[in-house]
Design a protein around this motif. Sequence first.
Motif, PDB file in Angstrom:
ATOM      1  N   HIS A  45     -24.893 -66.030  -9.794  1.00 35.17           N
ATOM      2  CA  HIS A  45     -24.441 -64.952  -8.906  1.00 35.17           C
ATOM      3  C   HIS A  45     -23.082 -64.411  -9.320  1.00 35.17           C
ATOM      4  CE1 HIS A  45     -27.207 -66.594  -5.491  1.00 35.17           C
ATOM      5  NE2 HIS A  45     -27.867 -65.946  -6.427  1.00 35.17           N
ATOM      6  N   ILE A  46     -22.852 -63.174  -8.950  1.00 35.23           N
ATOM      7  CA  ILE A  46     -21.555 -62.546  -9.203  1.00 35.23           C
ATOM      8  C   ILE A  46     -20.960 -62.142  -7.867  1.00 35.23           C
ATOM      9  CG2 ILE A  46     -20.357 -60.609 -10.283  1.00 35.23           C
ATOM     10  CD1 ILE A  46     -22.538 -60.587 -12.429  1.00 35.23           C
ATOM     11  N   GLY A  47     -19.810 -62.725  -7.553  1.00 37.27           N
ATOM     12  CA  GLY A  47     -19.147 -62.398  -6.296  1.00 37.27           C
ATOM     13  C   GLY A  47     -17.964 -61.486  -6.529  1.00 37.27           C
ATOM     14  N   CYS A  48     -16.929 -62.037  -7.130  1.00 36.61           N
ATOM     15  CA  CYS A  48     -15.669 -61.292  -7.246  1.00 36.61           C
ATOM     16  C   CYS A  48     -15.526 -60.579  -8.588  1.00 36.61           C
ATOM     17  CB  CYS A  48     -14.505 -62.251  -7.067  1.00 36.61           C
ATOM     18  SG  CYS A  48     -14.423 -63.502  -8.375  1.00 36.61           S
ATOM     19  N   GLU A  49     -16.151 -61.130  -9.618  1.00 30.55           N
ATOM     20  CA  GLU A  49     -16.070 -60.614 -10.991  1.00 30.55           C
ATOM     21  C   GLU A  49     -14.653 -60.660 -11.560  1.00 30.55           C
ATOM     22  OE1 GLU A  49     -18.833 -57.544 -13.465  1.00 30.55           O
ATOM     23  OE2 GLU A  49     -18.367 -57.016 -11.401  1.00 30.55           O
ATOM     24  N   HIS A  50     -13.799 -61.456 -10.980  1.00 33.39           N
ATOM     25  CA  HIS A  50     -12.508 -61.676 -11.655  1.00 33.39           C
ATOM     26  C   HIS A  50     -11.994 -63.112 -11.507  1.00 33.39           C
ATOM     27  CE1 HIS A  50     -11.445 -59.704  -7.783  1.00 33.39           C
ATOM     28  NE2 HIS A  50     -10.489 -60.600  -7.742  1.00 33.39           N
ATOM     29  N   GLY A  51     -12.913 -64.065 -11.521  1.00 34.76           N
ATOM     30  CA  GLY A  51     -12.492 -65.450 -11.689  1.00 34.76           C
ATOM     31  C   GLY A  51     -12.006 -66.167 -10.443  1.00 34.76           C
ATOM     32  N   VAL A  52     -12.298 -65.642  -9.266  1.00 33.99           N
ATOM     33  CA  VAL A  52     -11.760 -66.246  -8.045  1.00 33.99           C
ATOM     34  C   VAL A  52     -12.801 -67.069  -7.289  1.00 33.99           C
ATOM     35  CG1 VAL A  52     -10.712 -65.761  -5.802  1.00 33.99           C
ATOM     36  CG2 VAL A  52     -10.021 -64.451  -7.805  1.00 33.99           C
ATOM     37  N   CYS A  53     -14.029 -66.587  -7.168  1.00 35.51           N
ATOM     38  CA  CYS A  53     -14.972 -67.203  -6.224  1.00 35.51           C
ATOM     39  C   CYS A  53     -15.804 -68.343  -6.808  1.00 35.51           C
ATOM     40  CB  CYS A  53     -15.905 -66.139  -5.652  1.00 35.51           C
ATOM     41  SG  CYS A  53     -17.136 -65.524  -6.828  1.00 35.51           S
ATOM     42  N   GLY A  54     -16.013 -68.354  -8.108  1.00 36.01           N
ATOM     43  CA  GLY A  54     -16.777 -69.429  -8.740  1.00 36.01           C
ATOM     44  C   GLY A  54     -18.282 -69.282  -8.670  1.00 36.01           C
ATOM     45  N   ALA A  55     -18.781 -68.232  -8.028  1.00 34.08           N
ATOM     46  CA  ALA A  55     -20.233 -68.082  -7.885  1.00 34.08           C
ATOM     47  C   ALA A  55     -20.951 -67.974  -9.229  1.00 34.08           C
ATOM     48  CB  ALA A  55     -20.545 -66.844  -7.042  1.00 34.08           C
ATOM     49  N   CYS A  56     -20.243 -67.513 -10.237  1.00 31.50           N
ATOM     50  CA  CYS A  56     -20.855 -67.257 -11.550  1.00 31.50           C
ATOM     51  C   CYS A  56     -20.759 -68.456 -12.487  1.00 31.50           C
ATOM     52  CB  CYS A  56     -20.164 -66.068 -12.199  1.00 31.50           C
ATOM     53  SG  CYS A  56     -18.428 -66.450 -12.572  1.00 31.50           S
ATOM     54  N   THR A  57     -20.391 -69.618 -11.952  1.00 29.52           N
ATOM     55  CA  THR A  57     -20.169 -70.802 -12.800  1.00 29.52           C
ATOM     56  C   THR A  57     -21.463 -71.242 -13.493  1.00 29.52           C
ATOM     57  OG1 THR A  57     -18.391 -71.513 -11.346  1.00 29.52           O
ATOM     58  CG2 THR A  57     -19.335 -73.187 -12.805  1.00 29.52           C
TER      59      THR A  57
ATOM     60  N   VAL B 129     -17.835 -73.238 -16.709  1.00 26.41           N
ATOM     61  CA  VAL B 129     -16.980 -72.068 -16.969  1.00 26.41           C
ATOM     62  C   VAL B 129     -17.392 -70.968 -16.004  1.00 26.41           C
ATOM     63  CG1 VAL B 129     -16.711 -72.575 -19.436  1.00 26.41           C
ATOM     64  CG2 VAL B 129     -18.533 -71.020 -18.686  1.00 26.41           C
ATOM     65  N   ARG B 130     -16.510 -70.018 -15.813  1.00 26.61           N
ATOM     66  CA  ARG B 130     -16.808 -68.834 -15.008  1.00 26.61           C
ATOM     67  C   ARG B 130     -17.333 -67.756 -15.951  1.00 26.61           C
ATOM     68  NH1 ARG B 130     -13.306 -69.100  -9.986  1.00 26.61           N
ATOM     69  NH2 ARG B 130     -13.144 -71.336  -9.874  1.00 26.61           N
ATOM     70  N   SER B 131     -18.595 -67.460 -15.804  1.00 24.56           N
ATOM     71  CA  SER B 131     -19.201 -66.555 -16.785  1.00 24.56           C
ATOM     72  C   SER B 131     -18.721 -65.125 -16.629  1.00 24.56           C
ATOM     73  CB  SER B 131     -20.727 -66.632 -16.715  1.00 24.56           C
ATOM     74  OG  SER B 131     -21.207 -66.302 -15.427  1.00 24.56           O
ATOM     75  N   CYS B 132     -18.053 -64.814 -15.499  1.00 26.20           N
ATOM     76  CA  CYS B 132     -17.490 -63.461 -15.367  1.00 26.20           C
ATOM     77  C   CYS B 132     -16.177 -63.320 -16.120  1.00 26.20           C
ATOM     78  CB  CYS B 132     -17.282 -63.081 -13.901  1.00 26.20           C
ATOM     79  SG  CYS B 132     -15.849 -63.868 -13.135  1.00 26.20           S
ATOM     80  N   LEU B 133     -15.651 -64.440 -16.603  1.00 24.08           N
ATOM     81  CA  LEU B 133     -14.399 -64.393 -17.374  1.00 24.08           C
ATOM     82  C   LEU B 133     -14.660 -64.576 -18.864  1.00 24.08           C
ATOM     83  CD1 LEU B 133     -11.873 -66.426 -15.168  1.00 24.08           C
ATOM     84  CD2 LEU B 133     -12.244 -63.947 -15.279  1.00 24.08           C
TER      85      LEU B 133
HETATM   86  S1  FES Z   1     -17.902 -63.802  -9.940  1.00 24.64           S
HETATM   87 FE1  FES Z   1     -16.270 -64.761  -8.841  1.00 24.64          FE
HETATM   88  S2  FES Z   1     -15.460 -66.163 -10.300  1.00 24.64           S
HETATM   89 FE2  FES Z   1     -16.972 -65.077 -11.415  1.00 24.64          FE
END
Ligand code: FES
Length: 161
Positions: A40-52, A60-64
């Motif tokens: 999942h993608i929540g914040c798209e800047h490394g804050v929420c962790g949904a994309c781990t 890793v955070r795949s959005c980063l």
């Molecule tokens: S989408 Fe929130 S940390 Fe990657």
Amino acid sequence: MAEPRKISFTINGMVRDGQAEPRRLLADFIRDDLGLTGTHIGCEHGVCGACTILFNGAAVRSCLMLAVQAEGADLRTVEGLASADGQLDRLQQAFRDHHALQCGFCTPGMLMAAWDLLRVNPTPTEDEIRTGLSAVLCRCTGYQGIVEAVKAVAGQRHAAR
Ligand code: FES
Ligand code: FES
């Protein structure tokens, strides 16, 4: 737009090839190009962790990350936790048993973070679990069920020893 680059990688045990332009995020590539929308993608800047996800075994955070960084890497997403016949991994089963999810939005990231936590520390204390999962945000559960689920798996591992 820059020319797409070829990338070759392993994901959930399967060798895959793909193409991505240099700026494409790994999270978008996994979801949109590979169709693995469990990430999942929540914040798209490394804050929420949904994309781990797991990248060469570590969370890793795949959005980063950029898709081109996956070249030669071994990736694992939440789709790769259950066995081929659909049997849940014991961490997934523990989440189910301990009511560790409500809306489920954080759950893929939480599972992958928990997986990595137990890899590094197979028998964590409750404090270590809370610290280990603190990089993934859950707006629903109050975290208690999640902690109980991870404790249950850690307890099984402890008993197995
Ligand atoms: S989408 Fe929130 S940390 Fe990657
Ligand atoms: S279960 Fe809803 S955000 Fe965690």
